[in-house]
Design a protein around this motif. Structure first.
Motif, PDB file in Angstrom:
ATOM      1  N   ARG A 212      53.908 -15.372  63.807  1.00 40.79           N
ATOM      2  CA  ARG A 212      53.420 -15.252  65.175  1.00 40.79           C
ATOM      3  C   ARG A 212      52.145 -14.410  65.179  1.00 40.79           C
ATOM      4  NH1 ARG A 212      56.420 -12.868  70.517  1.00 40.79           N
ATOM      5  NH2 ARG A 212      54.491 -12.208  71.402  1.00 40.79           N
ATOM      6  N   ALA A 213      51.141 -14.878  65.843  1.00 43.65           N
ATOM      7  CA  ALA A 213      49.862 -14.169  65.911  1.00 43.65           C
ATOM      8  C   ALA A 213      49.980 -12.972  66.847  1.00 43.65           C
ATOM      9  CB  ALA A 213      48.766 -15.101  66.407  1.00 43.65           C
ATOM     10  N   ALA A 214      49.280 -11.923  66.488  1.00 43.86           N
ATOM     11  CA  ALA A 214      49.274 -10.727  67.331  1.00 43.86           C
ATOM     12  C   ALA A 214      48.539 -11.023  68.632  1.00 43.86           C
ATOM     13  CB  ALA A 214      48.594  -9.577  66.597  1.00 43.86           C
ATOM     14  N   GLY A 215      49.018 -10.451  69.709  1.00 44.47           N
ATOM     15  CA  GLY A 215      48.387 -10.640  71.006  1.00 44.47           C
ATOM     16  C   GLY A 215      47.189  -9.717  71.193  1.00 44.47           C
ATOM     17  N   SER A 216      46.418 -10.010  72.175  1.00 49.39           N
ATOM     18  CA  SER A 216      45.268  -9.184  72.526  1.00 49.39           C
ATOM     19  C   SER A 216      45.319  -8.911  74.016  1.00 49.39           C
ATOM     20  CB  SER A 216      43.961  -9.902  72.202  1.00 49.39           C
ATOM     21  OG  SER A 216      43.841 -10.135  70.836  1.00 49.39           O
ATOM     22  N   GLU A 217      44.721  -7.835  74.384  1.00 50.29           N
ATOM     23  CA  GLU A 217      44.603  -7.500  75.799  1.00 50.29           C
ATOM     24  C   GLU A 217      43.153  -7.211  76.092  1.00 50.29           C
ATOM     25  OE1 GLU A 217      47.687  -5.054  77.688  1.00 50.29           O
ATOM     26  OE2 GLU A 217      48.445  -4.772  75.660  1.00 50.29           O
ATOM     27  N   LEU A 218      42.705  -7.588  77.274  1.00 52.46           N
ATOM     28  CA  LEU A 218      41.338  -7.359  77.699  1.00 52.46           C
ATOM     29  C   LEU A 218      41.370  -6.578  79.009  1.00 52.46           C
ATOM     30  CD1 LEU A 218      38.262  -7.967  77.448  1.00 52.46           C
ATOM     31  CD2 LEU A 218      38.707 -10.019  78.820  1.00 52.46           C
ATOM     32  N   PHE A 219      40.702  -5.458  79.019  1.00 48.99           N
ATOM     33  CA  PHE A 219      40.580  -4.656  80.234  1.00 48.99           C
ATOM     34  C   PHE A 219      39.121  -4.677  80.640  1.00 48.99           C
ATOM     35  CE2 PHE A 219      44.197  -3.067  77.933  1.00 48.99           C
ATOM     36  CZ  PHE A 219      45.153  -2.879  78.919  1.00 48.99           C
ATOM     37  N   VAL A 220      38.848  -5.075  81.858  1.00 53.90           N
ATOM     38  CA  VAL A 220      37.482  -5.147  82.358  1.00 53.90           C
ATOM     39  C   VAL A 220      37.324  -4.087  83.435  1.00 53.90           C
ATOM     40  CG1 VAL A 220      35.745  -6.588  83.483  1.00 53.90           C
ATOM     41  CG2 VAL A 220      37.366  -7.624  81.879  1.00 53.90           C
ATOM     42  N   LEU A 221      36.336  -3.237  83.254  1.00 55.56           N
ATOM     43  CA  LEU A 221      36.032  -2.208  84.249  1.00 55.56           C
ATOM     44  C   LEU A 221      34.652  -2.469  84.828  1.00 55.56           C
ATOM     45  CD1 LEU A 221      37.088   1.010  82.298  1.00 55.56           C
ATOM     46  CD2 LEU A 221      38.424  -0.279  83.957  1.00 55.56           C
ATOM     47  N   ARG A 222      34.544  -2.347  86.112  1.00 52.87           N
ATOM     48  CA  ARG A 222      33.233  -2.436  86.756  1.00 52.87           C
ATOM     49  C   ARG A 222      32.600  -1.051  86.697  1.00 52.87           C
ATOM     50  NH1 ARG A 222      30.174  -5.540  90.257  1.00 52.87           N
ATOM     51  NH2 ARG A 222      29.230  -4.418  91.982  1.00 52.87           N
ATOM     52  N   HIS A 223      31.294  -1.016  86.742  1.00 52.90           N
ATOM     53  CA  HIS A 223      30.602   0.272  86.692  1.00 52.90           C
ATOM     54  C   HIS A 223      31.022   1.158  87.865  1.00 52.90           C
ATOM     55  CE1 HIS A 223      27.994  -1.031  89.975  1.00 52.90           C
ATOM     56  NE2 HIS A 223      27.802  -2.165  89.307  1.00 52.90           N
ATOM     57  N   GLY A 224      30.809   2.450  87.697  1.00 55.55           N
ATOM     58  CA  GLY A 224      31.140   3.414  88.747  1.00 55.55           C
ATOM     59  C   GLY A 224      30.180   3.337  89.924  1.00 55.55           C
ATOM     60  N   GLU A 225      30.373   4.241  90.865  1.00 60.47           N
ATOM     61  CA  GLU A 225      29.577   4.270  92.093  1.00 60.47           C
ATOM     62  C   GLU A 225      28.089   4.422  91.807  1.00 60.47           C
ATOM     63  OE1 GLU A 225      30.271   6.495  96.216  1.00 60.47           O
ATOM     64  OE2 GLU A 225      29.750   7.869  94.593  1.00 60.47           O
ATOM     65  N   ARG A 226      27.291   3.506  92.346  1.00 63.30           N
ATOM     66  CA  ARG A 226      25.838   3.515  92.160  1.00 63.30           C
ATOM     67  C   ARG A 226      25.179   4.505  93.106  1.00 63.30           C
ATOM     68  NH1 ARG A 226      23.781  -2.622  91.706  1.00 63.30           N
ATOM     69  NH2 ARG A 226      21.980  -1.583  92.617  1.00 63.30           N
ATOM     70  N   ALA A 227      24.227   5.253  92.576  1.00 63.43           N
ATOM     71  CA  ALA A 227      23.520   6.243  93.399  1.00 63.43           C
ATOM     72  C   ALA A 227      22.712   5.591  94.518  1.00 63.43           C
ATOM     73  CB  ALA A 227      22.606   7.099  92.528  1.00 63.43           C
ATOM     74  N   ASP A 228      22.153   4.405  94.264  1.00 64.02           N
ATOM     75  CA  ASP A 228      21.337   3.768  95.298  1.00 64.02           C
ATOM     76  C   ASP A 228      22.176   3.284  96.476  1.00 64.02           C
ATOM     77  OD1 ASP A 228      22.494   1.732  93.706  1.00 64.02           O
ATOM     78  OD2 ASP A 228      20.867   0.340  94.159  1.00 64.02           O
ATOM     79  N   ARG A 229      23.415   2.949  96.236  1.00 61.26           N
ATOM     80  CA  ARG A 229      24.260   2.458  97.322  1.00 61.26           C
ATOM     81  C   ARG A 229      24.946   3.577  98.090  1.00 61.26           C
ATOM     82  NH1 ARG A 229      26.155  -2.986  94.785  1.00 61.26           N
ATOM     83  NH2 ARG A 229      24.158  -4.051  94.905  1.00 61.26           N
ATOM     84  N   SER A 230      25.137   4.730  97.448  1.00 57.62           N
ATOM     85  CA  SER A 230      25.832   5.807  98.153  1.00 57.62           C
ATOM     86  C   SER A 230      24.865   6.797  98.793  1.00 57.62           C
ATOM     87  CB  SER A 230      26.771   6.552  97.207  1.00 57.62           C
ATOM     88  OG  SER A 230      26.040   7.377  96.344  1.00 57.62           O
TER      89      SER A 230
END
Length: 124
Positions: free
Chosen positions: A1-19
């Motif tokens: 059995r092949a080992a599984g993989s996990e993918l975690f996707v994070l979006r960038h933090g709070e942008r200075a131009d928007r806040s």
């Protein structure tokens, strides 16, 4: 059995131009706010147990400054380097954007954004 993989996707933090309306002269490549960096650090802390798993975790980032700053905080919490992947970015075409985004100089961007980790340029 092949080992599984996990993918975690994070979006960038709070942008200075928007806040706070601050882009440091880079409207297409703004920095994070202090809160944005702290949030990214907490996300890295929440993922810290991944570093002990049998498969090798990797932190990838787009070349955008805010993304490099986010990846820096996460990678530092995991004890990893940041792999910069130029293909991780918005799809830039004339149907969506009037012009290509103007990004910071890559070397200067890496030097300024990666304060707690190093870049792994060999993997990208």
């Amino acid at each position: 059995r092949a080992a599984g993989s996990e993918l975690f996707v994070l979006r960038h933090g709070e942008r200075a131009d928007r806040s706070s309306g601050r882009d440091d002269g880079w409207p297409d490549d703004p920095p994070l706010t202090k809160t944005g960096r702290e949030t990214a650090k907490r996300a890295g802390g929440a993922l810290r147990s991944l570093a002990a798993l049998p498969w090798a975790p990797v932190v990838y980032s787009s070349p955008f400054y805010r993304c490099l700053q986010t990846a820096d905080e996460v990678a530092a919490e995991l004890g990893l380097d940041v792999c910069v992947e130029p293909g991780l970015s918005e799809f830039c075409c004339q149907r969506i954007f009037e012009a290509q985004p103007r990004l910071r100089d890559p070397a200067a961007s890496l030097a300024a954004a990666l304060q707690r980790s190093d870049a792994d340029l060999a993997r990208a």
